[in-house]
Design an enzyme around this catalytic site. Sequence first.
Site, mmCIF file in Angstrom:
data_model
loop_
_atom_site.group_PDB
_atom_site.id
_atom_site.type_symbol
_atom_site.label_atom_id
_atom_site.label_comp_id
_atom_site.label_asym_id
_atom_site.label_seq_id
_atom_site.Cartn_x
_atom_site.Cartn_y
_atom_site.Cartn_z
ATOM 1 N N ASP A 192 0.956 -1.381 -0.113
ATOM 2 C CA ASP A 192 0.101 0.068 -0.010
ATOM 3 C C ASP A 192 0.740 1.122 -0.218
ATOM 4 O OD1 ASP A 192 0.940 0.376 2.527
ATOM 5 O OD2 ASP A 192 -0.584 -0.855 3.385
ATOM 6 N N LYS B 232 -5.389 2.724 -1.117
ATOM 7 C CA LYS B 232 -6.104 3.636 -1.642
ATOM 8 C C LYS B 232 -5.612 4.854 -2.245
ATOM 9 C CE LYS B 232 -8.936 2.961 2.708
ATOM 10 N NZ LYS B 232 -9.566 3.770 3.956
ATOM 11 N N MET C 91 -2.376 7.846 13.798
ATOM 12 C CA MET C 91 -3.548 8.050 13.034
ATOM 13 C C MET C 91 -4.307 9.177 13.951
ATOM 14 S SD MET C 91 -4.488 4.100 11.900
ATOM 15 C CE MET C 91 -3.961 3.637 13.768
#
Length: 501
Positions: A36, A58, A173
Amino acid sequence: MSAGIAYLVGAGPGDPGLITVRGMACLRAAEVVLYDDLSHPDLVEETPSSCERIYVGKRAGFKAKSQEETNALLVEHVSQGKRVVRLKGGDPYVFGRGGEEATTLMEAGLDFEVVPGVTSGFAAPAYAGIPVTHRGVSAQVTLVTGHEDQTKPNSQVDWEALGRAGGTIVVYMGVGKREQYARLLMAGGLGSDTPVAAITWGTRPEQRVARGTLGSLHELDIVNPAAIVIGAVAGMELDWFSGKILAGQAIAVTRTREQSSELVRLLRESGAEVLEIPTIEIRAPESWTPVDELIGQIDRFNWLAFASPNSVDRFLGRLIGKKGDVRGVGNVKIATVGPATAERVSAYGLATDLIPENHKAEGLVDALLEALTVGDQVLYPRAEAGREVFPERIREAGYSLEDCVVYRTVKPDSVPQIALDRFKDGRITLLTFASSSAVWHFDELMRAEGLGGTVHGIPAASIGPTTTKTATELGYSVRVQAPEDQVTVQGLVDSILGYLK
């Protein structure tokens, strides 16, 4: 069918040099890799050309894979007996959902191995000049996710308790909900003036550090991916990373992967983000027969001339394979176009007898013509599409020269997607060209992607006058060129540093 296995590999926090030795070995033996955007693209390029690369992140133009879909892909490919690498940012078991993937594999009765990685909670602060522990300041560290909704009754993080515990808190995060958990930390006892530092894209050249206080955390201009450090150590600035000469520069390196390693290393050591774009694939000649015949007659030659490191590797490698060891060269003298090519000769335990001051084909001709005596014969291993100036002038001077093709250069089929994204986003600040063939192939590849106009507007650096001429004729703006008396990777880097200081 051999038993498959999955390697859950921690890619580290961003800097590709921080992957472990074991992690790199797994990549280089992989048959399938799942990756990713948190893994540096150069690490994916370390997989074999035959490796199937599956993007599970993504990105615009790609349908994002859910964790369940990623788990299913792991099971599918391992069940087929393949060596599968799941490349994960940081450490697989630190907020990386590696435990879920391991559980899935174990329940399916499949083999797996976990390869720990350097987690961003420790590495990003270090690159920002912040020690997460420091004598007399902080003796404990808490790693916590800031992704949870703290207003829910089943929240797994007791932020007020963390506020009472103090020490250093590193939030993963935690950009989106920072105002919520900052309020809870202050309710637990942390002062609003507690130092904070948010490190975006930590350990990479595009790293940015935003500093403030806990009370003003929600006002800081930060985006993911970011590690947020809260505590007294966040006020420390032991900076060593941001002051490098090429910090903030994004440089595209266009040459073969085998040859780019030194250039990439030197640019990264100076702080640049380096994007490797293989524009040349080195392949064997259509036939080795002419080469083998000349190797068998090498004793009749007085001089062996090399115009590139590739010709050295291809010819001497073939000779050793045929004659058993490098002593098969006999008493022939060796001439090289420059010090980089001579360095490759020395790697085989051989000395170079002649290196011209002018490190071009013309300089090699001039120097060799002064050294040749009547009756001397020259052997010239070369590239299929190499320049004709050297063999033509030696023959015109009345000397016998035999040349043979020891390698071909071909254009790769495509450009890595990450490279295309960087060009489309306007993030590349400098191109580097180390050969005319690299320029030709790069230009063809970019035009095929509709990016010809884009790349022509980016300043370029060239290793020498021949390459500069090719690039200029194709429409590139060459602002930097290695000195003619130092046509080497180091000479190119020194010129880039001088230009960008």
